[in-house]
Design a protein around this motif. Structure first.
Motif, short mmCIF file in Angstrom:
data_model
loop_
_atom_site.label_atom_id
_atom_site.label_comp_id
_atom_site.label_asym_id
_atom_site.label_seq_id
_atom_site.Cartn_x
_atom_site.Cartn_y
_atom_site.Cartn_z
N TYR A 40 1.80 -0.94 0.09
CA TYR A 40 1.98 -0.01 -1.00
C TYR A 40 0.80 -0.59 -1.96
O TYR A 40 0.74 -1.81 -2.16
N ILE A 41 0.33 0.27 -2.85
CA ILE A 41 -0.49 -0.40 -4.06
C ILE A 41 0.16 0.26 -5.34
O ILE A 41 0.64 1.51 -5.46
N VAL A 42 0.00 -0.55 -6.28
CA VAL A 42 0.54 -0.27 -7.66
C VAL A 42 -0.59 -0.78 -8.57
O VAL A 42 -1.35 -1.42 -8.29
N ASN A 43 -0.63 -0.52 -9.65
CA ASN A 43 -1.53 -0.43 -10.75
C ASN A 43 -3.10 -0.24 -10.07
O ASN A 43 -3.78 -0.91 -10.34
N THR A 208 -5.86 6.05 4.80
CA THR A 208 -5.00 7.08 4.30
C THR A 208 -4.28 6.57 2.95
O THR A 208 -3.80 5.40 2.80
N LEU A 209 -4.56 7.27 1.71
CA LEU A 209 -3.92 7.05 0.64
C LEU A 209 -2.86 8.15 0.33
O LEU A 209 -3.38 9.28 0.12
N LEU A 210 -1.41 7.83 0.48
CA LEU A 210 -0.63 8.77 0.41
C LEU A 210 0.27 8.63 -0.85
O LEU A 210 0.80 7.64 -1.54
N ALA A 211 0.37 10.00 -1.68
CA ALA A 211 1.19 10.15 -2.75
C ALA A 211 2.48 10.85 -2.08
O ALA A 211 2.43 12.06 -1.29
N PRO A 232 9.96 5.44 -1.21
CA PRO A 232 9.22 5.86 -2.45
C PRO A 232 9.23 4.75 -3.54
O PRO A 232 10.67 4.45 -3.75
N LEU A 233 8.29 4.42 -3.95
CA LEU A 233 8.36 3.31 -5.24
C LEU A 233 7.43 3.89 -6.17
O LEU A 233 6.26 4.27 -5.97
N GLU A 234 8.04 4.13 -7.33
CA GLU A 234 7.56 5.00 -8.43
C GLU A 234 6.23 4.23 -8.93
O GLU A 234 6.13 3.00 -8.91
N GLY A 235 5.22 5.30 -9.19
CA GLY A 235 3.99 4.83 -9.54
C GLY A 235 3.08 4.21 -8.46
O GLY A 235 1.91 3.60 -8.79
#
Length: 322
Positions: A40-43, A208-211, A232-235
């Motif tokens: 996952y990536i955040v910020n 691949t970058l998935l929303a 799923p992690l918000e953001g």
């Protein structure tokens, strides 16, 4: 085993001023790449409102009457752009047809672009629903933002391999990208063990970058063979490395199988928006410096991006892509 979360805060811009933080992030990418190739990536710098509008676009498109979606079918596009009906794809040859519908779009390459004229796969014009004209501008804005983020991730990937962060910069001239909007209906009540929203597969490209929406359903095969939910992690965005990365890294980094079952939504559809980043069709893929032991041969011969994709098509479908 779990999927790691990587915080990109302080590592979104190249240059010496941010080197220390970028080095920390690169080390986390190295660890993830050597495991399942998922994180996952955040910020990550993408505007939450831009992502939310893309989900609105997906819902508006899939809510169109079937006749309107048929008018923009993939069958009408030489560039693999348009709508794909439920059951049209089977990602796992040992499973039943996937229980999902999709819409594909990407960079608008003009008719006089050399790759369009040569008929290279996925280069060309998009098809847009005339009934929802705003979807085009929204999707192209989203594509531009995702391209920039993907190219920064490629720089961090280079750092993770002990290379200058500019190592892959030359491969981005005319990237071969696909923005895919997907709707998974609720998992059929009478489904057997061979029924999936998306069967087990790896992605063929680079990153691949998935929303994904709040329902979840994505599962990742970990190195020990077990399947782990990508909850799923918000953001966040889910990142996975595609099959080109093991070729570049001589097998050091992995592109692991993943699959989808929409069993958690209580009967509601699940929406997912993967962005597949693949570099320029003529970019060269060969083992990066330091990845092949002295005296050994690389695991894969050098090739271009296009040749890699042709090989994957031959292996998967027994056909050759342009």
């Amino acid at each position: 085993m779990s999927i790691p979360v990587i915080d990109l805060a302080g590592a979104l811009r190249p240059g010496d001023a941010h080197h220390a933080r970028s080095a920390e992030v690169a080390e986390q990418i190295r660890s993830a790449g050597e495991a399942a190739g998922f994180f996952y990536i955040v910020n990550h710098g993408l505007d939450a409102a831009l992502i939310a509008r893309q989900f609105d676009a997906a819902k508006a498109l899939f809510d169109l009457p079937e006749t309107d979606k048929e008018a923009i079918s993939l069958a009408h596009s030489r560039a693999a752009r348009g709508h794909e009906r439920i059951g049209a794809q089977t990602l796992d040859a040992n499973a039943r047809p996937d229980v999902k519908e999709s819409f594909y779009c990407g960079i608008e390459y003009p008719p006089d672009h050399p790759y369009v004229q040569r008929g290279y796969y996925s280069y060309g014009a998009n098809q847009w629903p005339a009934q929802r004209p705003w979807i085009a501008a929204q999707s192209l804005a989203y594509t531009g933002a995702m391209c920039a983020l993907a190219q920064r991730l490629m720089q961090l990937l280079a750092l993770s391999l002990g290379l200058p962060e500019s190592h892959f910069d030359h491969i981005h001239a005319s990237p071969m990208v696909t923005l895919r909007m997907i709707r998974y209906p609720a998992h059929p009540a009478d489904a057997d063990e061979r029924t999936f929203g998306a069967g087990a597969h790896t992605d063929w490209g680079a990153i691949t970058l998935l929303a994904q929406d709040a329902w979840g359903g994505l599962e990742v095969q970990m190195p020990d063979g077990t399947w782990t939910a990508a909850t799923p992690l918000e953001g966040s965005l889910v990142i996975n490395l595609g099959d080109m990365i093991p070729r570049w890294t001589n097998g050091r980094y992995h592109s692991n199988p993943h699959r989808v079952r929409n069993t958690r939504s209580g009967g509601a559809p699940r929406y997912a928006i993967p962005f597949f980043y693949t570099p320029d069709y003529m970019a060269r893929i060969e083992a990066v410096p330091g990845s092949v032991p002295d005296g050994a041969a690389p695991l894969h011969p050098p090739c271009t991006v296009g040749e890699h994709l042709q090989e994957m098509y031959r292996k998967t479908y027994g056909v050759q892509a342009a």
